[in-house]
Scaffold this active site. Structure first.
Site, PDB file in Angstrom:
ATOM      1  CB  CYS A 139      22.978   1.491  20.038  1.00 25.80           C
ATOM      2  SG  CYS A 139      24.629   2.103  19.674  1.00 25.80           S
ATOM      3  CD  GLN A 170       8.910  10.647  -2.840  1.00 23.75           C
ATOM      4  OE1 GLN A 170       8.524  11.411  -1.973  1.00 23.75           O
ATOM      5  NE2 GLN A 170       8.216  10.428  -3.936  1.00 23.75           N
ATOM      6  CG  ASN A 171       8.651   3.515  -3.536  1.00 21.58           C
ATOM      7  OD1 ASN A 171       8.042   4.444  -3.009  1.00 21.58           O
ATOM      8  ND2 ASN A 171       8.259   2.947  -4.644  1.00 21.58           N
ATOM      9  CG  HIS A 182      12.364   9.282   1.405  1.00 23.67           C
ATOM     10  ND1 HIS A 182      11.032   9.489   1.161  1.00 23.67           N
ATOM     11  CD2 HIS A 182      12.974  10.491   1.214  1.00 23.67           C
ATOM     12  CE1 HIS A 182      10.843  10.773   0.818  1.00 23.67           C
ATOM     13  NE2 HIS A 182      12.000  11.386   0.845  1.00 23.67           N
ATOM     14  CB  SER A 214       1.091  12.482  -3.075  1.00 25.25           C
ATOM     15  OG  SER A 214       1.966  12.321  -1.981  1.00 25.25           O
ATOM     16  CB  CYS A 250      22.652   3.828  17.225  1.00 28.09           C
ATOM     17  SG  CYS A 250      22.030   4.772  18.636  1.00 28.09           S
ATOM     18  CB  CYS A 269      24.798   5.184  23.028  1.00 22.84           C
ATOM     19  SG  CYS A 269      23.463   5.197  21.813  1.00 22.84           S
ATOM     20  N   GLY A 301       3.796   7.827  -9.666  1.00 23.02           N
ATOM     21  CA  GLY A 301       3.329   7.219  -8.422  1.00 23.02           C
ATOM     22  C   GLY A 301       3.730   7.954  -7.160  1.00 23.02           C
ATOM     23  N   PRO A 344       0.822  -1.216   0.000  1.00 21.96           N
ATOM     24  CG  PRO A 344      -0.140  -1.153   2.125  1.00 21.96           C
ATOM     25  CD  PRO A 344       0.673  -2.011   1.214  1.00 21.96           C
ATOM     26  CG  ASP A 345      -0.684   4.887  -1.917  1.00 25.49           C
ATOM     27  OD1 ASP A 345      -1.480   4.546  -1.026  1.00 25.49           O
ATOM     28  OD2 ASP A 345      -1.035   5.578  -2.890  1.00 25.49           O
ATOM     29  CG  PHE A 346       2.780   7.331   3.042  1.00 27.11           C
ATOM     30  CD1 PHE A 346       2.954   6.159   3.731  1.00 27.11           C
ATOM     31  CD2 PHE A 346       3.755   8.323   3.156  1.00 27.11           C
ATOM     32  CE1 PHE A 346       4.074   5.944   4.511  1.00 27.11           C
ATOM     33  CE2 PHE A 346       4.875   8.129   3.938  1.00 27.11           C
ATOM     34  CZ  PHE A 346       5.043   6.947   4.610  1.00 27.11           C
ATOM     35  NE  ARG A 347       0.627  12.405   2.054  1.00 26.43           N
ATOM     36  CZ  ARG A 347       1.924  12.126   2.106  1.00 26.43           C
ATOM     37  NH1 ARG A 347       2.473  11.328   1.201  1.00 26.43           N
ATOM     38  NH2 ARG A 347       2.679  12.620   3.065  1.00 26.43           N
ATOM     39  NE  ARG A 373      -5.603   4.915  -8.745  1.00 23.66           N
ATOM     40  CZ  ARG A 373      -5.088   4.022  -7.907  1.00 23.66           C
ATOM     41  NH1 ARG A 373      -4.739   4.367  -6.691  1.00 23.66           N
ATOM     42  NH2 ARG A 373      -4.899   2.783  -8.301  1.00 23.66           N
ATOM     43  CG  ASP A 431       9.304  -1.011  -2.400  1.00 21.06           C
ATOM     44  OD1 ASP A 431      10.337  -0.871  -3.099  1.00 21.06           O
ATOM     45  OD2 ASP A 431       8.195  -0.586  -2.760  1.00 21.06           O
TER      46      ASP A 431
HETATM   47  P1  CNA Z   1       1.956   8.760  -1.406  1.00 22.84           P
HETATM   48  O1  CNA Z   1       1.877  10.074  -0.750  1.00 22.84           O
HETATM   49  O2  CNA Z   1       1.139   7.669  -0.833  1.00 22.84           O
HETATM   50  O3  CNA Z   1       1.537   8.984  -2.938  1.00 22.84           O
HETATM   51  C1  CNA Z   1       1.389   7.906  -3.831  1.00 22.84           C
HETATM   52  C2  CNA Z   1       0.800   8.453  -5.126  1.00 22.84           C
HETATM   53  O4  CNA Z   1       0.726   7.402  -6.043  1.00 22.84           O
HETATM   54  C3  CNA Z   1      -0.590   9.040  -4.965  1.00 22.84           C
HETATM   55  O5  CNA Z   1      -0.685  10.240  -5.687  1.00 22.84           O
HETATM   56  C4  CNA Z   1      -1.492   7.962  -5.567  1.00 22.84           C
HETATM   57  O6  CNA Z   1      -2.652   8.476  -6.162  1.00 22.84           O
HETATM   58  C5  CNA Z   1      -0.587   7.365  -6.600  1.00 22.84           C
HETATM   59  N1  CNA Z   1      -0.893   5.962  -6.878  1.00 22.84           N
HETATM   60  C6  CNA Z   1      -0.945   4.920  -6.010  1.00 22.84           C
HETATM   61  N2  CNA Z   1      -1.227   3.777  -6.647  1.00 22.84           N
HETATM   62  C7  CNA Z   1      -1.364   4.110  -7.962  1.00 22.84           C
HETATM   63  C8  CNA Z   1      -1.677   3.374  -9.123  1.00 22.84           C
HETATM   64  N3  CNA Z   1      -1.873   2.048  -9.079  1.00 22.84           N
HETATM   65  N4  CNA Z   1      -1.770   4.034 -10.289  1.00 22.84           N
HETATM   66  C9  CNA Z   1      -1.561   5.371 -10.358  1.00 22.84           C
HETATM   67  N5  CNA Z   1      -1.243   6.125  -9.294  1.00 22.84           N
HETATM   68  C10 CNA Z   1      -1.173   5.499  -8.112  1.00 22.84           C
HETATM   69  O7  CNA Z   1       3.450   8.250  -1.511  1.00 22.84           O
HETATM   70  P2  CNA Z   1       4.749   9.070  -1.896  1.00 22.84           P
HETATM   71  O8  CNA Z   1       5.706   8.096  -2.431  1.00 22.84           O
HETATM   72  O9  CNA Z   1       4.451  10.283  -2.679  1.00 22.84           O
HETATM   73  O10 CNA Z   1       5.227   9.556  -0.471  1.00 22.84           O
HETATM   74  C11 CNA Z   1       6.513   9.417  -0.116  1.00 22.84           C
HETATM   75  C12 CNA Z   1       6.670   8.478   1.086  1.00 22.84           C
HETATM   76  C13 CNA Z   1       5.872   7.232   0.976  1.00 22.84           C
HETATM   77  C14 CNA Z   1       8.083   8.012   1.149  1.00 22.84           C
HETATM   78  O11 CNA Z   1       8.717   8.528   2.272  1.00 22.84           O
HETATM   79  C15 CNA Z   1       8.043   6.482   1.209  1.00 22.84           C
HETATM   80  O12 CNA Z   1       8.993   5.966   2.068  1.00 22.84           O
HETATM   81  C16 CNA Z   1       6.683   6.166   1.666  1.00 22.84           C
HETATM   82  N6  CNA Z   1       6.151   4.854   1.326  1.00 22.84           N
HETATM   83  C17 CNA Z   1       6.870   3.950   0.624  1.00 22.84           C
HETATM   84  C18 CNA Z   1       6.342   2.718   0.317  1.00 22.84           C
HETATM   85  C19 CNA Z   1       7.171   1.741  -0.461  1.00 22.84           C
HETATM   86  O13 CNA Z   1       8.385   1.706  -0.314  1.00 22.84           O
HETATM   87  N7  CNA Z   1       6.550   0.941  -1.336  1.00 22.84           N
HETATM   88  C20 CNA Z   1       5.055   2.393   0.723  1.00 22.84           C
HETATM   89  C21 CNA Z   1       4.322   3.327   1.460  1.00 22.84           C
HETATM   90  C22 CNA Z   1       4.882   4.556   1.759  1.00 22.84           C
END
Ligand code: CNA
Length: 374
Positions: free
Chosen positions: A257, A205-206, A225, A298, A233, A260, A296, A132-135, A322, A208
Site C-alpha cells: 500500500c 460466489q465465484n 465474494h 455446497s 490495501c 500505510c 454448483g 477446481p472447486d473447494f470441496r 452433484r 474467476d
Molecule cells: P464448494 O464448496 O467447492 O462447492 C462446490 C459444489 O459444486 C460441490 O457441492 C460440488 O459437489 C459441486 N460440483 C463441483 N463440480 C460439479 C460438477 N461438474 N457437476 C455438479 N456439481 C459439481 O464451492 P462453493 O462455491 O460452494 O464455495 C464457495 C467458495 C468457493 C467461494 O468463496 C468461492 O470464492 C470459492 N471458489 C471459487 C472458485 C471460482 O471462482 N471458480 C474456485 C474455487 C473456490
C-alpha cells in the site's frame, strides 16, 4: 471495492461478514414474509398460478414419496424431482421419469410463469472450465493445499492469516487470476436466461470472472465474494491499481500500500471480511423471485448460503448439483423444491434442450468464443 457499514444501512441483515456455515438451520424468512401479505404486486394471483402449475408435479411427488422406502436411519433419501429409495441413483430416476425435476421446471418456464429468475451459483459451475472447486474430494482445492503450506484449508482465505502470511493466498491467486480460463455452457445458459429477459439477477460466489466474460451484464450480476478486477490495501482499504497488483503477484512479489505500507490484496472477500455493497440487492431481489436456480455450490459459506431461504415459500427452487446441499438435504422437501443430481453441465444441457434453447446457446457460445480467440 465499495464497502460500507451494513450494520447501519441494512439493519435487517444481521450477518454481513463472510463466515463458514455453522450448519445450524435458520428459520425460513420466506414463511415470515408471506405471513400476512395481502394480494399485492406479487401476491395471491401469481402465487395461485404457480401453485396450480405445480399441483400436478406435487401429485407426482407424493405418489413417488409413497413408493419410497426409509433408509437405515429412518430417513427418506432424495433425488431428482422427488424422493427416492436409498441407493437408487438420481441418474436412473431422471432418465426414466417422465416428469423429472428439469421437466417440471422447464414446463413452468415455457408457460411464462418464471419471469424473475434468480440464479445462485458456486465453484461447481466453473469446474467444466478447468477451475477446481473447494470441496470436491480429490480434485477440490482443499484436497490439494499441501503445496501452499497452510495449517488448515480455510486459512488461505482467512484475513488474519493473510495479514501475517499473504504468500499462500498469492500462490493460489496466480492460478485463479482471470485470463487463462473460458466460460463454459453453464455460464452461457445463464446468459441465455438474460437474453430471454428472464434473469432478475445472478448471485455468484465465484471469483474467476467467467460470468462477466460470457457477457452477463454488470447490472445482472452480483459477485458476492468479490474478484480480481479491483484491489486495495487489506488494512486501510486504500485503492491500488488492480493491474499493478496482478503484475506483482504474478512475479512472486508482494504489492504494498502506498499509504500505510501494508499488503495489498485483490478484492476477493475473505472469511471475516464484509461482503460488497452490491450483495445487498438481495433484500429486494429474493422476495421478487419466481424461480430460484441453485447450482454448483455446497452452500457452506454464510451469509450467502442462507439466501436460498429468502425466496417466498411458494417459489420453486431448483438445485443442480452433484449432491443435495443446504435445505435440499432436508426430508421432506419444501413444496416446489426440485433437484437434479449429477454432472452440472449434463443437467444444464438437458434443461436447455427441454426449453428449446440448446441451439441458440451453442451458437452464442461459438460466436463469442471465436471472437475471444481473435
Ligand atoms: P464448494 O464448496 O467447492 O462447492 C462446490 C459444489 O459444486 C460441490 O457441492 C460440488 O459437489 C459441486 N460440483 C463441483 N463440480 C460439479 C460438477 N461438474 N457437476 C455438479 N456439481 C459439481 O464451492 P462453493 O462455491 O460452494 O464455495 C464457495 C467458495 C468457493 C467461494 O468463496 C468461492 O470464492 C470459492 N471458489 C471459487 C472458485 C471460482 O471462482 N471458480 C474456485 C474455487 C473456490
Amino acid at each position: 471495492m465499495n464497502r460500507c457499514s451494513w450494520d447501519k444501512m441494512v439493519p435487517q441483515s444481521p450477518v454481513t461478514r463472510m463466515t463458514r456455515s455453522s450448519r445450524t438451520r435458520h428459520s425460513d424468512p420466506a414463511e415470515t414474509q408471506d405471513a400476512g401479505r395481502g394480494p399485492g404486486s406479487y401476491g395471491k394471483r401469481r402465487r395461485k398460478q404457480t401453485d396450480s402449475a405445480l399441483a400436478q408435479d406435487l401429485r407426482h411427488m407424493s405418489e413417488s414419496r409413497r413408493g419410497s422406502l426409509p433408509t437405515s436411519k429412518g430417513k427418506l433419501s432424495k433425488s431428482s424431482g422427488g424422493l427416492l429409495q436409498a441407493g437408487q441413483s438420481s441418474g436412473s430416476r431422471s432418465a426414466s421419469s417422465p416428469r423429472g425435476a428439469l421437466a417440471s421446471v422447464a414446463r413452468l418456464v415455457k408457460l411464462g410463469r418464471c419471469q424473475n429468475v434468480v440464479v445462485v451459483a458456486g465453484a461447481g459451475i466453473s469446474t467444466a472450465s478447468g477451475i477446481p472447486d473447494f470441496r470436491t474430494p480429490g480434485t477440490g482445492l482443499y484436497a490439494n493445499l499441501e503445496k501452499y503450506d497452510v495449517p488448515y484449508p480455510e486459512a488461505i482465505f482467512n484475513i488474519d492469516y493473510f495479514s501475517n502470511n499473504p504468500q499462500p493466498f498469492f500462490s493460489l491467486a496466480k492460478a485463479l487470476y482471470p485470463g487463462s480460463h473460458r466460460p463454459n455452457y453453464i455460464h452461457y445458459f445463464v446468459r441465455m436466461l438474460h437474453h430471454k429477459g428472464l434473469l432478475l439477477r445472478m448471485y455468484t460466489q465465484n471469483i474467476d470472472g467467467l460470468e462477466k466474460l460470457c457477457g452477463i451484464p454488470d447490472d445482472k450480476l452480483v459477485e458476492a465474494h468479490g474478484g480480481f478486477a479491483t484491489a486495495a490495501c487489506h488494512l486501510c482499504y486504500t485503492v491500488f491499481p488492480a493491474e499493478e497488483a496482478k503484475r506483482a503477484i504474478m512475479n512472486d512479489s508482494i504489492p504494498v500500500c502506498t499509504f500505510c505500507a501494508a499488503t495489498v490484496k485483490p478484492d476477493v472477500v475473505f472469511f471475516g471480511e464484509d461482503l460488497p455493497q452490491k450483495y445487498f440487492l438481495h433484500t429486494a431481489d429474493f422476495p421478487k423471485a419466481d424461480l430460484l436456480i441453485v447450482m454448483g455450490t455446497s452452500l457452506q459459506i454464510e451469509p450467502f448460503a442462507s439466501l436460498v431461504n429468502t425466496v417466498r415459500s411458494t417459489v420453486p427452487r431448483l438445485l443442480l448439483n452433484r449432491h443435495a446441499v443446504g435445505p435440499f438435504e432436508k426430508a421432506p422437501p419444501r413444496r416446489g423444491d426440485r433437484m437434479e443430481l449429477g454432472d452440472l453441465e449434463v443437467s444444464v444441457r438437458r434443461f436447455a434442450e427441454m426449453l428449446g434453447w440448446n441451439d441458440e446457446i451453442e451458437e452464442l457460445m461459438r460466436s463469442q468464443e471465436t471472437q475471444a480467440q481473435m
